[in-house]
Design a protein around this motif. Structure first.
Motif, PDB file in Angstrom:
ATOM      1  N   TYR A 225      39.665  43.333  46.808  1.00  0.00           N
ATOM      2  CA  TYR A 225      39.373  43.730  45.437  1.00  0.00           C
ATOM      3  C   TYR A 225      37.939  43.374  45.062  1.00  0.00           C
ATOM      4  O   TYR A 225      37.466  42.282  45.390  1.00  0.00           O
ATOM      5  N   ARG A 226      37.281  44.291  44.379  1.00  0.00           N
ATOM      6  CA  ARG A 226      35.934  44.041  43.880  1.00  0.00           C
ATOM      7  C   ARG A 226      35.983  43.184  42.616  1.00  0.00           C
ATOM      8  O   ARG A 226      37.047  42.950  42.060  1.00  0.00           O
ATOM      9  N   LYS A 227      34.811  42.773  42.152  1.00  0.00           N
ATOM     10  CA  LYS A 227      34.748  41.992  40.912  1.00  0.00           C
ATOM     11  C   LYS A 227      35.296  42.797  39.745  1.00  0.00           C
ATOM     12  O   LYS A 227      35.908  42.250  38.816  1.00  0.00           O
TER      13      LYS A 227
ATOM     14  N   THR B 245      31.091  44.050  46.997  1.00  0.00           N
ATOM     15  CA  THR B 245      32.116  43.448  46.141  1.00  0.00           C
ATOM     16  C   THR B 245      31.706  43.322  44.682  1.00  0.00           C
ATOM     17  O   THR B 245      32.552  43.132  43.817  1.00  0.00           O
ATOM     18  N   GLY B 246      30.398  43.395  44.397  1.00  0.00           N
ATOM     19  CA  GLY B 246      29.939  43.301  43.017  1.00  0.00           C
ATOM     20  C   GLY B 246      29.698  41.887  42.519  1.00  0.00           C
ATOM     21  O   GLY B 246      29.413  41.677  41.341  1.00  0.00           O
TER      22      GLY B 246
END
Length: 392
Positions: free
Chosen positions: A103-105, A58-59
């Motif tokens: 959603y990723r970062k 996910t970052g």
């Protein structure tokens, strides 16, 4: 760090320390899977552990994730039906496996196979945690025919410019508004459900079993065993995870006591109550409220409280109580019976307000009105929970 912040950190640490041995986090960190562990007994049903694989996927850093609700990784194109399936599984305290757009970062979307399973206390059947494994779904099975090969690039362009940050239990967009490079409505109408492969489904099940194996082993070292299947019915006095989550939404100071058990023990204490009194949750649950009384507490007031409880009626009193550090405070206490869906008194709610704080509050609702609003919210949560439990 503020008192509230310190309390939140302490409650999250307690989520593991009260059940598992001290080496649990190191053991979980060694697992290669992408997963989070949440605690439904804490306000907001927050993440209390996030694996290294999940953070890399996910970052986010661990500090950005711990204490936040998992809904923060969802976004505008996350399927609402999938979210409702997850919420229903939490309410029913059962496993669930769904495809989910997260959603990723960076803001870029990606498909995962979301597999969540409850963790039960072996001796009492109570839900302790929920484990949620996320397996990335490979391939392009979510595209309809007619989508161009540059779909991933367009997603990255549209969502990558809009950085997502953790704030107040959810991830919010900052900076300029999201500007889609295509007709958003048309694309959403063509957005198809993404189906995971059988191999990915098996990977999710294996990952859940790996996490449950570690949790079970490290709970054995403390003698407070957990398991992936409910071994017994929850005892009277233990609240369902769905009721706890509902009660967590009430932000004022209150406790819920079970009138069906000997000595009417506390079965729920709000975070605001813990901040007011200085106690940790495990130091409060299972005790009668009289532990807040002290040398100078008026016995006549205690008798008035006892009489109202015996007669199953409400009362409001001013009582001198004591915090954990033994410092006294005047408490405007309102007690009211809470009846279940069948009309029987199942609980009593006690709403506390420190009088000195209320005197200097120049605006807002009157203390009595605020207390009654708490009683109403608790009553709705309890009745809703008991009605849901009676459904086939």
């Amino acid at each position: 760090m503020s008192v509230a912040g310190s309390l939140e950190v302490g409650l999250i640490e307690e989520s593991f320390n009260a059940r598992y041995s001290l080496w649990i986090t190191e053991a979980l960190d060694e697992l290669p899977d992408n997963f989070t562990i949440t605690d439904p007994c804490l306000s907001g049903h927050p993440i209390v552990f996030a694996s290294r694989g999940f953070l890399k996927m996910t970052g986010y850093s661990r500090d950005e994730v711990i204490g936040k609700n998992g809904r923060g990784f969802q976004g505008p194109m996350t399927n609402r039906r999938s979210i409702m399936e997850i919420r229903e599984a939490i309410r029913e305290e059962r496993p669930v496996q769904v495809s989910l757009l997260n959603y990723r970062k960076s803001g870029s979307p990606f498909w995962i196979l979301f597999h969540m399973s409850p963790v039960f206390g072996k001796d009492d059947g109570k839900v302790i945690h929920f484990v949620a494994v996320q397996v990335p779904i490979s391939g392009q099975r979510h595209h309809r025919s007619g989508f161009g090969e540059d779909w991933s690039d367009r997603c990255e362009t549209a969502f990558g410019s809009c950085r997502r940050e953790v704030s107040s239990g959810s991830l919010v967009r900052s900076g300029r508004s999201l500007q889609l490079e295509w007709d958003e409505k048309a694309e959403l109408e063509n957005w198809e459900h993404c189906e995971a492969s059988e191999c990915e489904k098996l990977r999710a099940v294996a990952a859940i079993n790996n996490v449950l194996s570690v949790l079970t082993h490290y709970s054995e070292l403390t003698g407070r065993l957990v398991c992936g299947n409910r071994c017994c019915s929850p005892r009277t006095g233990f609240l369902s995870s769905s009721l706890i989550i509902s009660l967590c939404r009430v932000k004022q100071s209150f406790v819920l006591t079970d009138s069906r058990l000997p000595d009417m023990p506390i079965v729920y204490a709000s975070d605001a109550f813990l901040r007011l009194t200085g106690y940790m949750r495990h130091e409060v649950l299972g005790r009668n409220c009289r532990f807040l009384s002290g040398a100078d507490t008026d016995s006549l007031v205690l008798y008035e409280i006892k009489e109202s409880i015996q007669n199953e009626r409400s009362c409001t009193v001013q009582i001198l109580n004591y915090r954990k550090d033994e410092s006294p405070f005047w408490n405007l206490l309102h007690i009211s019976p809470i009846r279940n869906a069948s009309g029987k008194t199942a609980y009593f709610v006690g709403v506390q307000m420190e009088i000195s704080c209320e005197k200097v509050e120049a605006k807002g609702l009157r203390p009595e009105t605020r207390q009654l609003s708490v009683v109403a919210a608790v009553r709705v949560a309890v009745r809703g929970s008991s009605m849901a439990a009676s459904l086939p």
